[in-house]
Design a protein around this motif. Structure first.
Motif, PDB file in Angstrom:
ATOM      1  N   THR A 546       3.403  12.450 -43.228  1.00 41.54           N
ATOM      2  CA  THR A 546       3.894  13.815 -43.396  1.00 41.54           C
ATOM      3  C   THR A 546       4.156  14.529 -42.081  1.00 41.54           C
ATOM      4  O   THR A 546       5.023  15.398 -42.020  1.00 41.54           O
ATOM      5  CB  THR A 546       2.902  14.647 -44.214  1.00 41.54           C
ATOM      6  OG1 THR A 546       1.654  14.727 -43.505  1.00 41.54           O
ATOM      7  CG2 THR A 546       2.667  14.021 -45.582  1.00 41.54           C
ATOM      8  N   GLY A 547       3.406  14.227 -41.032  1.00 37.52           N
ATOM      9  CA  GLY A 547       3.527  14.954 -39.769  1.00 37.52           C
ATOM     10  C   GLY A 547       4.701  14.487 -38.931  1.00 37.52           C
ATOM     11  O   GLY A 547       4.992  13.292 -38.847  1.00 37.52           O
ATOM     12  N   PHE A 548       5.373  15.427 -38.284  1.00 37.11           N
ATOM     13  CA  PHE A 548       6.542  15.092 -37.472  1.00 37.11           C
ATOM     14  C   PHE A 548       6.153  14.222 -36.275  1.00 37.11           C
ATOM     15  O   PHE A 548       6.852  13.248 -35.952  1.00 37.11           O
ATOM     16  CB  PHE A 548       7.222  16.379 -36.988  1.00 37.11           C
ATOM     17  CG  PHE A 548       8.488  16.136 -36.206  1.00 37.11           C
ATOM     18  CD1 PHE A 548       9.701  16.016 -36.854  1.00 37.11           C
ATOM     19  CD2 PHE A 548       8.464  16.014 -34.824  1.00 37.11           C
ATOM     20  CE1 PHE A 548      10.872  15.776 -36.141  1.00 37.11           C
ATOM     21  CE2 PHE A 548       9.618  15.782 -34.092  1.00 37.11           C
ATOM     22  CZ  PHE A 548      10.831  15.665 -34.764  1.00 37.11           C
ATOM     23  N   LEU A 549       5.057  14.551 -35.595  1.00 38.17           N
ATOM     24  CA  LEU A 549       4.681  13.816 -34.392  1.00 38.17           C
ATOM     25  C   LEU A 549       4.386  12.356 -34.717  1.00 38.17           C
ATOM     26  O   LEU A 549       4.819  11.438 -33.997  1.00 38.17           O
ATOM     27  CB  LEU A 549       3.460  14.468 -33.733  1.00 38.17           C
ATOM     28  CG  LEU A 549       3.633  15.922 -33.274  1.00 38.17           C
ATOM     29  CD1 LEU A 549       2.348  16.427 -32.628  1.00 38.17           C
ATOM     30  CD2 LEU A 549       4.803  16.059 -32.319  1.00 38.17           C
ATOM     31  N   GLN A 550       3.662  12.124 -35.787  1.00 39.00           N
ATOM     32  CA  GLN A 550       3.360  10.751 -36.191  1.00 39.00           C
ATOM     33  C   GLN A 550       4.643  10.006 -36.553  1.00 39.00           C
ATOM     34  O   GLN A 550       4.817   8.824 -36.215  1.00 39.00           O
ATOM     35  CB  GLN A 550       2.410  10.767 -37.387  1.00 39.00           C
ATOM     36  CG  GLN A 550       1.972   9.389 -37.849  1.00 39.00           C
ATOM     37  CD  GLN A 550       1.211   9.460 -39.169  1.00 39.00           C
ATOM     38  OE1 GLN A 550       1.744   9.929 -40.164  1.00 39.00           O
ATOM     39  NE2 GLN A 550      -0.043   9.021 -39.153  1.00 39.00           N
ATOM     40  N   GLY A 551       5.561  10.691 -37.227  1.00 40.96           N
ATOM     41  CA  GLY A 551       6.817  10.071 -37.608  1.00 40.96           C
ATOM     42  C   GLY A 551       7.608   9.597 -36.409  1.00 40.96           C
ATOM     43  O   GLY A 551       8.175   8.490 -36.418  1.00 40.96           O
ATOM     44  N   VAL A 552       7.668  10.405 -35.365  1.00 42.14           N
ATOM     45  CA  VAL A 552       8.408  10.013 -34.154  1.00 42.14           C
ATOM     46  C   VAL A 552       7.759   8.798 -33.508  1.00 42.14           C
ATOM     47  O   VAL A 552       8.449   7.861 -33.070  1.00 42.14           O
ATOM     48  CB  VAL A 552       8.467  11.188 -33.159  1.00 42.14           C
ATOM     49  CG1 VAL A 552       9.016  10.729 -31.811  1.00 42.14           C
ATOM     50  CG2 VAL A 552       9.328  12.317 -33.722  1.00 42.14           C
ATOM     51  N   HIS A 553       6.443   8.788 -33.435  1.00 41.92           N
ATOM     52  CA  HIS A 553       5.735   7.666 -32.807  1.00 41.92           C
ATOM     53  C   HIS A 553       6.045   6.343 -33.511  1.00 41.92           C
ATOM     54  O   HIS A 553       6.367   5.333 -32.866  1.00 41.92           O
ATOM     55  CB  HIS A 553       4.233   7.940 -32.835  1.00 41.92           C
ATOM     56  CG  HIS A 553       3.404   6.821 -32.298  1.00 41.92           C
ATOM     57  ND1 HIS A 553       3.351   6.510 -30.947  1.00 41.92           N
ATOM     58  CD2 HIS A 553       2.593   5.912 -32.932  1.00 41.92           C
ATOM     59  CE1 HIS A 553       2.551   5.471 -30.768  1.00 41.92           C
ATOM     60  NE2 HIS A 553       2.081   5.099 -31.952  1.00 41.92           N
ATOM     61  N   ILE A 554       6.004   6.350 -34.839  1.00 39.96           N
ATOM     62  CA  ILE A 554       6.251   5.120 -35.597  1.00 39.96           C
ATOM     63  C   ILE A 554       7.722   4.745 -35.565  1.00 39.96           C
ATOM     64  O   ILE A 554       8.073   3.564 -35.397  1.00 39.96           O
ATOM     65  CB  ILE A 554       5.759   5.286 -37.044  1.00 39.96           C
ATOM     66  CG1 ILE A 554       4.242   5.494 -37.070  1.00 39.96           C
ATOM     67  CG2 ILE A 554       6.152   4.084 -37.895  1.00 39.96           C
ATOM     68  CD1 ILE A 554       3.681   5.784 -38.442  1.00 39.96           C
ATOM     69  N   LEU A 555       8.610   5.717 -35.691  1.00 37.91           N
ATOM     70  CA  LEU A 555      10.037   5.400 -35.714  1.00 37.91           C
ATOM     71  C   LEU A 555      10.500   4.802 -34.393  1.00 37.91           C
ATOM     72  O   LEU A 555      11.310   3.855 -34.385  1.00 37.91           O
ATOM     73  CB  LEU A 555      10.854   6.656 -36.037  1.00 37.91           C
ATOM     74  CG  LEU A 555      12.377   6.457 -36.123  1.00 37.91           C
ATOM     75  CD1 LEU A 555      12.734   5.369 -37.127  1.00 37.91           C
ATOM     76  CD2 LEU A 555      13.085   7.761 -36.464  1.00 37.91           C
ATOM     77  N   ASN A 556       9.997   5.307 -33.302  1.00 35.70           N
ATOM     78  CA  ASN A 556      10.420   4.745 -32.018  1.00 35.70           C
ATOM     79  C   ASN A 556       9.974   3.289 -31.871  1.00 35.70           C
ATOM     80  O   ASN A 556      10.676   2.466 -31.268  1.00 35.70           O
ATOM     81  CB  ASN A 556       9.886   5.594 -30.861  1.00 35.70           C
ATOM     82  CG  ASN A 556      10.789   6.786 -30.577  1.00 35.70           C
ATOM     83  OD1 ASN A 556      11.935   6.828 -31.036  1.00 35.70           O
ATOM     84  ND2 ASN A 556      10.294   7.741 -29.812  1.00 35.70           N
TER      85      ASN A 556
END
Length: 996
Positions: A546-556
């Protein structure tokens, strides 16, 4: 859209009234051959649109002699103008009674003379016998329908000129019509002079050189005949009554009174909004956006009003005018009364009346706090208060018990909070420039720095949501010591600071009511201003997915893996850098700042003794507007990612095929919702039921070389821009072009009237409001019909009939889509005043439950009424039924890429023939392997592949709710039900209104 601002409504009605009077009288004068009874002074045709009040009376006498009946619309305009003037006259009569002042008495005498002259003109035209009943139940002739279309004014002029006039006493209609137009210009165009016709250029004769030539005599220039002035050159808004100095001062008093009433109304409304945020869980991004819209309303109103009074637009001049320069003596001059409203909207009887707390309601305390802060900051420009100010502000306690304090103690506590918060705001905002001077030896002159969002420092992110206001305050504070900045402070600046302060005060249980004074309650339990910001970011990874910061970390990480799969480690470098940049900005400047950890050469936070992050922790307003901007940017980043990566498009098409062919019996929540929200982005028209591979090919096929090249050029230019909104502009996308409501409001500069019809979502509350402006009345049949506009055509294409659209009441249907309009329409104005915040400026025209609904177009959707409608749109967009802004697009992309990775792993293990072709043997798919696999699967060429995909799609089934930023979504029905329950506890009846 009508306006409830007293001065603007007066100015509008006056212009329209004069338009009819002047053009109608011109028509009579031009028919002078047929009208032998014209008197001296009646023969001059008006070509300027300007007239004295005495001239207006004379023209009305002329019209009354030659027109059998004046249109009811004109009488309504006359009545409205007189009523507006009388309202302000009565207010300042009370001011004189409480505080005798020769200048005010002189202005009031001038005002009374003006009202008497208008009344005389009104009676001359038949106003004495007019009761206004013509408009109460008339659909075809309702006031606002007349106002909206200038052509109706022209129609009334022509009807009077060639219909009501008795021209039979000499001459004919045809003779007069053929002789001249309304302003005297002939219908027949003059023939061009033959001497002015273009001539052929003579060729030089061969054989001649460049010999010396004698001077040719100068041609005599024909004198230019100045163009005769015509009313056709005068815009409607320029029709006005010429006044002397006293009259202009009186108009300025009207303007000041009008804007003050508006900010009182909107301040009360926003207190209720922030009360919902703190006590009832309304998402702070909704509250922040509504606050931005309200501030912009005040700014636009002031700009529109004060264009007539140049140099008198600053807050101090406004306040000196309304209080006669003495706020202390102004106490008791103004009252506010609560009136019970009858079935037809009229005020029946007074329930309560009380004096207005002038210093509180006119925002004088907040203005003085701002001025004192700026003057103190200027003295050393170090970011630290002077010793005197520091002593005043020291040891501010966020948990101070407001209920046990005296009024003076509360005001001092609020003042300390305001100035401390402003110190932190300016220190954070100016940190980049100050550090360049102190640490890198640069020499930026502080008073000359451009601190605006368009300035050179805007590329350095320091705040979210409040950059413009922060830049303004910083520009004042950084001036040389002793610089007088009062003339630069405009009403909307003070209003915005008041809203910032109020948002925290309301959360602490302290609100201000014009009727009840200071209202105190227990602070909101468990409320933290950062509540929604923390859910959006999820800094501590407390909720997976749900969190934006976690999403960026995994997507990169997934982007890097995908690059290696295609043997190109830089394949997604551009996306990687964009995501990293936003992750860093959100982490460092949203909800927290580096300031709380200590920035070298920058003074510590003024709240360090209780919370070094007090700039955010003690400001629901900053958290709300900061989160709103972050949601906009997160949405734009999501659309950029989806535009660049193929997986979102491929998976939605695969899901559609598997559902249509029966492999997946029940649509999977995430993909079904995306089809509904972004249908035009994924499909050309409706989702296909056959030829699925061709449907995908047609969707991704180019739009033509020229269009593709232009789009590519636009993207290249945007990529070099430091403006993130330009860099991520959805207009540059091929597929994902839809704008969220948050984005629409920002792009329109918080003016919903400026939002193009093409960008408004069908069936949204804003669409319903806009649709009402497309209804016109056929002048021949008198029937209501819809204009043939893009908005209407799109609705028809979606299956909405003209009958349904015409029967859709714009206010009631919007405000109450979940139950019968009469039931909730009556109490909506009270929703924000429930519990401790009664509604203070409810429009008297609001029908009460069980009463006649009247003409829906007469509902004036501006101010708090318009914000009510937009609030529903925002709830739907941010956390409700059409949650475009609530989805974590970055993490959803992670899900897509992981899902496709599972396809690839399983098909590779099985050595599936489609996988082998797309990933190993067919060179045509070497750069787009997922697209190749999807197209062959959509063609239905391999049963094994489809079974594998079906199993993986459903294990586990992806739900939309699993990847929203919030813990839950809220429907407008839930919102309405909750507040209807609370209205019962309010001691102000739902059929009441209040008037200052």
């Amino acid at each position: 859209m009508a306006t409830r601002n007293l001065y603007l409504a007066y100015k509008r009605d006056t212009s329209q009234l004069l338009y009819w009077v002047i053009r109608t009288s011109n028509g009579i004068i031009k028919a002078s051959k047929a009208l032998p009874d014209l008197q001296d002074g009646d023969t001059a045709v008006n070509t300027t649109g300007h007239i004295t009040v005495a001239g207006l009376v004379a023209l009305c006498k002329l019209i009354a002699r030659h027109i059998s009946s004046v249109p009811p619309t004109i009488l309504r305009l006359f009545s409205s103008v007189i009523k507006a003037r009388t309202t302000v006259y009565n207010v300042f009569q009370q001011v004189v009674a409480e505080n005798p002042d020769p200048e005010t008495e002189k202005n009031n005498a001038c005002h009374k003379h003006f009202i008497d002259a208008l009344t005389e003109a009104f009676h001359i035209l038949g106003g004495k016998n007019w009761k206004g009943d013509e408009f109460k139940n008339s659909n075809a002739a309702d006031a606002d329908a007349f106002i909206k279309v200038k052509d109706d004014l022209d129609r009334l002029v022509l009807e009077n000129k060639f219909g009501a006039l008795d021209l039979g006493r000499g001459g004919s209609v045809d003779d007069e019509a053929g002789e001249s137009n309304d302003d005297g210009d002939a219908d027949e165009k003059p023939q061009p002079d033959s001497s002015s016709a273009p001539r052929k250029r003579q060729q030089a004769k061969p054989g001649r050189g460049k010999g010396k030539r004698g001077k040719k005599p100068k041609k005599q220039q024909r004198p230019v005949t100045p163009k005769e002035q015509s009313l056709d050159d005068v815009p409607l808004e320029s029709y006005r009554i010429i006044q002397d100095t006293d009259g202009i001062i009186t108009d300025y008093l009207m303007a000041v009174y009008g804007i003050i009433r508006e900010w009182l109304d909107l301040r009360a409304y926003l207190q209720g909004i922030w009360h919902e945020c703190a006590y009832d869980g309304l998402n702070s991004a909704v509250c922040g956006t509504l606050s931005n819209l309200a501030v912009a309303m005040i700014q636009r109103t002031a700009s529109t009003i004060f264009v007539d009074f140049p140099g008198h637009d600053n807050y101090e001049t406004v306040m000196s005018t309304i209080t006669r320069g003495n706020p202390e003596k102004a106490q008791g001059m103004f009252t506010i009364g609560l009136w019970r409203v009858g079935p037809s909207g009229e005020s029946v009887d007074k329930v309560k009346e009380t004096n207005v707390d002038v210093k509180e309601q006119f925002m004088i305390y907040t203005y003085q706090d701002l001025v004192d802060f700026v003057e103190d900051f200027q003295k050393n420009r170090s970011g630290k208060p002077t010793k005197r100010m520091s002593d005043e502000l020291r040891n501010w306690d966020p948990n101070f018990n407001l209920q046990r304090a005296t009024n003076e103690q509360r005001i001092r506590w609020r003042r300390s909070y305001t100035i401390n918060w402003l110190y932190d705001l300016v220190n954070v905002f100016s940190a980049i420039v100050v550090q360049r001077n102190t640490m890198q030896g640069e020499s930026h002159i502080l008073e000359k720095v451009d601190w605006s969002p368009q300035g050179p420092w805007a590329r350095h992110r320091r705040l979210f949501g409040l950059n413009e206001f922060a830049g303004f305050v910083t520009s004042l504070a950084m001036q040389k010591p002793g610089t007088d900045i009062r003339k630069r402070i405009l009403p909307h600046h003070v209003f915005q600071l008041q809203c910032i302060v109020d948002s925290f005060m309301v959360a602490r249980g302290w609100s201000i009511s014009a009727l009840k004074g200071h209202i105190l309650a227990d602070p909101a339990r468990k409320f933290r201003p950062r509540r929604d910001v923390d859910l959006f970011l999820d800094r501590n990874n407390e909720r997976f997915g749900t969190g934006f910061l976690q999403g960026v970390h995994i997507l990169n990480q997934l982007l890097q893996r995908n690059g290696l799969l295609h043997h190109d480690p830089h394949r997604h470098q551009n996306l990687y850098l964009i995501l990293e940049s936003f992750r860093d900005d959100f982490r460092d400047w949203l909800g927290e700042t580096k300031y709380m950890y200590g920035l070298k050469t920058i003074p510590p936070s003024r709240f360090s003794h209780c919370n070094p992050n007090g700039l955010w922790e003690y400001s629901p307003f900053l958290c709300g507007i900061g989160l709103a901007e972050a949601l906009e940017l997160a949405y734009l980043v999501g659309m950029k990612v989806w535009e660049e990566l193929p997986e979102p498009m491929l998976l939605v098409h695969l899901h559609n095929m598997l559902v249509k062919k029966g492999y997946i019996r029940n649509p999977i929540g995430l993909y079904a919702t995306l089809e509904e929200l972004f249908g035009p982005a994924f499909f050309d028209g409706k989702p296909p039921t056959s030829h699925f591979d061709q449907a995908l090919l047609e969707r991704i096929r180019g739009r033509g070389r020229l269009a593709t090249r232009r789009a590519a050029e636009g993207r290249r230019e945007a990529a070099t821009s430091h403006d993130v909104y330009r860099m991520l502009d959805v207009k540059l996308n091929r597929f994902f072009k839809m704008k969220s409501h948050l984005l629409l409001y920002r792009q329109s500069n918080w003016n919903v009237v400026a939002i193009p019809d093409a960008d408004i979502s069908l069936k949204s509350p804003l669409w319903m409001v806009r649709l009402a402006t497309k209804v016109v009345v056929d002048p021949i049949t008198g029937q209501r019909r819809l204009e043939d506009t893009d908005l209407v055509r799109r609705a028809r294409a979606a299956g909405i009939s003209d009958k349904d659209m015409l029967e859709m009441p714009p206010f009631h249907a919007v405000a109450s889509p979940w139950q019968p309009p009469e039931a909730l329409g009556a109490v909506l104005p009270e929703l924000y005043g429930s519990l401790n915040l009664p509604s203070e400026f409810r429009p008297a025209a609001m029908p009460h439950a069980g009463g006649p609904r009247g003409n829906p177009n007469q509902q004036q959707l501006d101010g708090r009424n318009l914000l009510d409608v937009l609030k529903l749109d925002l709830i739907r967009d941010v956390c409700g039924e059409a949650p475009v802004s609530s989805l974590n697009y970055v993490f959803t992309t992670c899900l897509f890429m992981m899902l496709f990775g599972r396809f690839e792993d399983e098909l590779k293990k099985r050595r599936n023939r489609l996988y082998i072709r797309a990933y190993e043997t067919d060179s045509e798919w070497s750069l787009q392997k997922p697209a190749g696999l999807t197209l062959m699967a959509l063609a239905g060429q391999d049963e094994e592949c489809l079974r594998v995909m079906t199993d993986i799609f459903q294990n586990p089934r992806a739900g939309f709710m699993n990847h929203i930023y919030w813990k839950d979504l809220e429907t407008t029905a839930d919102w309405a039900r909750r507040f209807l329950e609370k209205v019962e506890d309010d001691d102000v009846g739902t059929d009441a209104c209040s008037v200052m």
